[in-house]
Design a protein around this motif. Sequence first.
Motif, short mmCIF file in Angstrom:
data_model
loop_
_atom_site.label_atom_id
_atom_site.label_comp_id
_atom_site.label_asym_id
_atom_site.label_seq_id
_atom_site.Cartn_x
_atom_site.Cartn_y
_atom_site.Cartn_z
N SER A 240 0.76 -1.21 0.09
CA SER A 240 0.17 0.05 -0.03
C SER A 240 0.98 1.18 0.09
O SER A 240 0.39 2.35 -0.16
CB SER A 240 -0.93 -0.01 1.33
OG SER A 240 -0.18 -0.15 2.42
N GLN B 130 3.41 1.75 -2.05
CA GLN B 130 3.85 2.13 -3.44
C GLN B 130 2.36 2.42 -4.41
O GLN B 130 1.83 1.48 -4.74
CB GLN B 130 4.79 1.03 -3.92
CG GLN B 130 5.95 0.94 -3.33
CD GLN B 130 6.75 -0.15 -4.07
OE1 GLN B 130 6.52 -1.05 -4.84
NE2 GLN B 130 8.24 -0.08 -3.91
N PRO B 131 2.47 3.95 -4.74
CA PRO B 131 1.40 4.00 -5.62
C PRO B 131 1.77 3.55 -7.25
O PRO B 131 0.97 3.58 -8.09
CB PRO B 131 1.24 5.39 -5.60
CG PRO B 131 2.32 5.95 -5.31
CD PRO B 131 3.03 4.91 -4.39
N LYS B 132 3.05 3.67 -7.48
CA LYS B 132 3.70 3.22 -8.84
C LYS B 132 4.93 2.66 -8.71
O LYS B 132 5.61 2.69 -7.80
CB LYS B 132 3.73 4.58 -9.70
CG LYS B 132 4.65 5.70 -9.05
CD LYS B 132 4.64 6.99 -9.77
CE LYS B 132 5.40 8.09 -8.88
NZ LYS B 132 5.12 9.39 -9.45
N PHE C 256 1.12 1.83 -12.97
CA PHE C 256 0.37 2.66 -11.83
C PHE C 256 -1.00 1.85 -11.35
O PHE C 256 -1.61 1.14 -12.21
CB PHE C 256 -0.13 3.88 -12.44
CG PHE C 256 0.94 4.68 -13.04
CD1 PHE C 256 1.47 5.84 -12.16
CD2 PHE C 256 1.51 4.39 -14.22
CE1 PHE C 256 2.49 6.69 -12.76
CE2 PHE C 256 2.50 5.44 -14.73
CZ PHE C 256 3.05 6.34 -14.03
N LYS C 257 -0.98 2.12 -9.97
CA LYS C 257 -2.51 1.44 -9.49
C LYS C 257 -3.46 2.56 -9.93
O LYS C 257 -3.33 3.51 -10.26
CB LYS C 257 -2.43 1.15 -8.12
CG LYS C 257 -1.28 0.20 -7.63
CD LYS C 257 -1.19 0.40 -5.87
CE LYS C 257 0.02 -0.50 -5.54
NZ LYS C 257 -0.13 -0.44 -3.96
N LYS C 258 -4.90 1.87 -10.22
CA LYS C 258 -5.97 2.58 -10.54
C LYS C 258 -6.25 3.75 -9.63
O LYS C 258 -6.74 4.86 -10.22
CB LYS C 258 -7.11 1.62 -10.53
CG LYS C 258 -7.05 0.63 -11.77
CD LYS C 258 -8.49 -0.26 -11.80
CE LYS C 258 -8.43 -0.90 -12.89
NZ LYS C 258 -9.62 -1.57 -13.26
N GLU C 259 -6.29 3.52 -8.16
CA GLU C 259 -6.29 4.45 -7.41
C GLU C 259 -5.47 5.72 -7.59
O GLU C 259 -5.43 6.96 -7.01
CB GLU C 259 -6.53 4.38 -5.82
CG GLU C 259 -5.31 3.76 -5.25
CD GLU C 259 -5.22 2.09 -5.57
OE1 GLU C 259 -4.51 1.53 -4.90
OE2 GLU C 259 -6.03 1.58 -6.53
N SER C 260 -4.12 5.51 -8.04
CA SER C 260 -2.95 6.65 -8.28
C SER C 260 -2.76 6.69 -9.76
O SER C 260 -1.73 6.78 -10.05
CB SER C 260 -2.03 6.26 -7.57
OG SER C 260 -2.14 5.61 -6.22
N PRO D 280 -2.03 8.33 -13.37
CA PRO D 280 -1.46 9.42 -13.59
C PRO D 280 -2.36 10.58 -14.42
O PRO D 280 -3.39 10.09 -15.33
CB PRO D 280 -0.19 9.25 -14.53
CG PRO D 280 -0.76 7.75 -15.26
CD PRO D 280 -1.56 7.04 -14.08
N THR D 281 -2.14 11.81 -13.87
CA THR D 281 -3.00 12.85 -14.90
C THR D 281 -2.01 12.97 -16.14
O THR D 281 -1.01 12.63 -16.55
CB THR D 281 -2.77 14.01 -13.87
OG1 THR D 281 -1.42 14.41 -13.69
CG2 THR D 281 -3.55 13.83 -12.59
N GLU E 201 1.38 14.70 -15.51
CA GLU E 201 2.35 13.85 -15.17
C GLU E 201 2.83 13.04 -16.35
O GLU E 201 3.89 12.74 -16.30
CB GLU E 201 1.69 12.77 -14.07
CG GLU E 201 2.92 12.00 -13.09
CD GLU E 201 2.12 11.17 -12.34
OE1 GLU E 201 3.05 10.48 -11.92
OE2 GLU E 201 1.21 11.27 -11.88
#
Length: 234
Positions: free
Chosen positions: A63, A65-67, A107-111, A113-114, A117
Amino acid sequence: MADLLGSILSSMEKPPTVGDKESRRKAREQAARMKKMQEDEKRKKADFRKKMEKEVSDFIQDSTQPKRKYTPMGKIERSIIHDVAEVAGLASFSFGEDEESRYVMLFKKESAPTDDELEAYRKGEEWNPQVAEQRRRLKEQAALEQTTSLKTNKLEASPASNYRDKYSHLIGTSAAKDAAHTLEANSAYGCVPTANKRDKRSIEEAMNQIRAKKKQRLEDPTGATGPDAGSSQS
């Protein structure tokens, strides 16, 4: 009979020479090497996929690590990572200008990237959320200032008031409105009341008045008219 036997013997395959045996042996060895290389390549891909499946599973469970960013690798390895990420429900992107520097990021779905980014990674820049937030605010401020400037220029181009409001404190609001309705432009004399320019009499009334005045002048040569004419003679 001899000719028939000769033709049969000539059509039969000749025994291979020493050179033919050597070339056949080399061909068999080359085919065996190719088969072994293909099997090795297939085994390496399977081992790499198994390794990536383990790493992706650990990444999903972590949890903190978002990417995750991988080191540059070949096209086959990148395609395996993309496939494993898709099965696991992760977003994956490849970055890098040339083939030697291409790498994969997960990348996790909840994180997710925009766009900003992703654009930074494509340019080879490190993503900094604080710097990105400052840039976003500057863009919003610039857009707001531009909108305000356009509205100000539009207001300056429009008149602040019309002549009715400007002179209503002198002649009154109703008089100003009436004047606006009863005045019309005259190129020679400016604005005059339309009532002064328009004869509202009928043609018959006008002719009768002209005849009466003419008759009165004939009856009174002195030109005196009206009730005061008699009293001036006494």
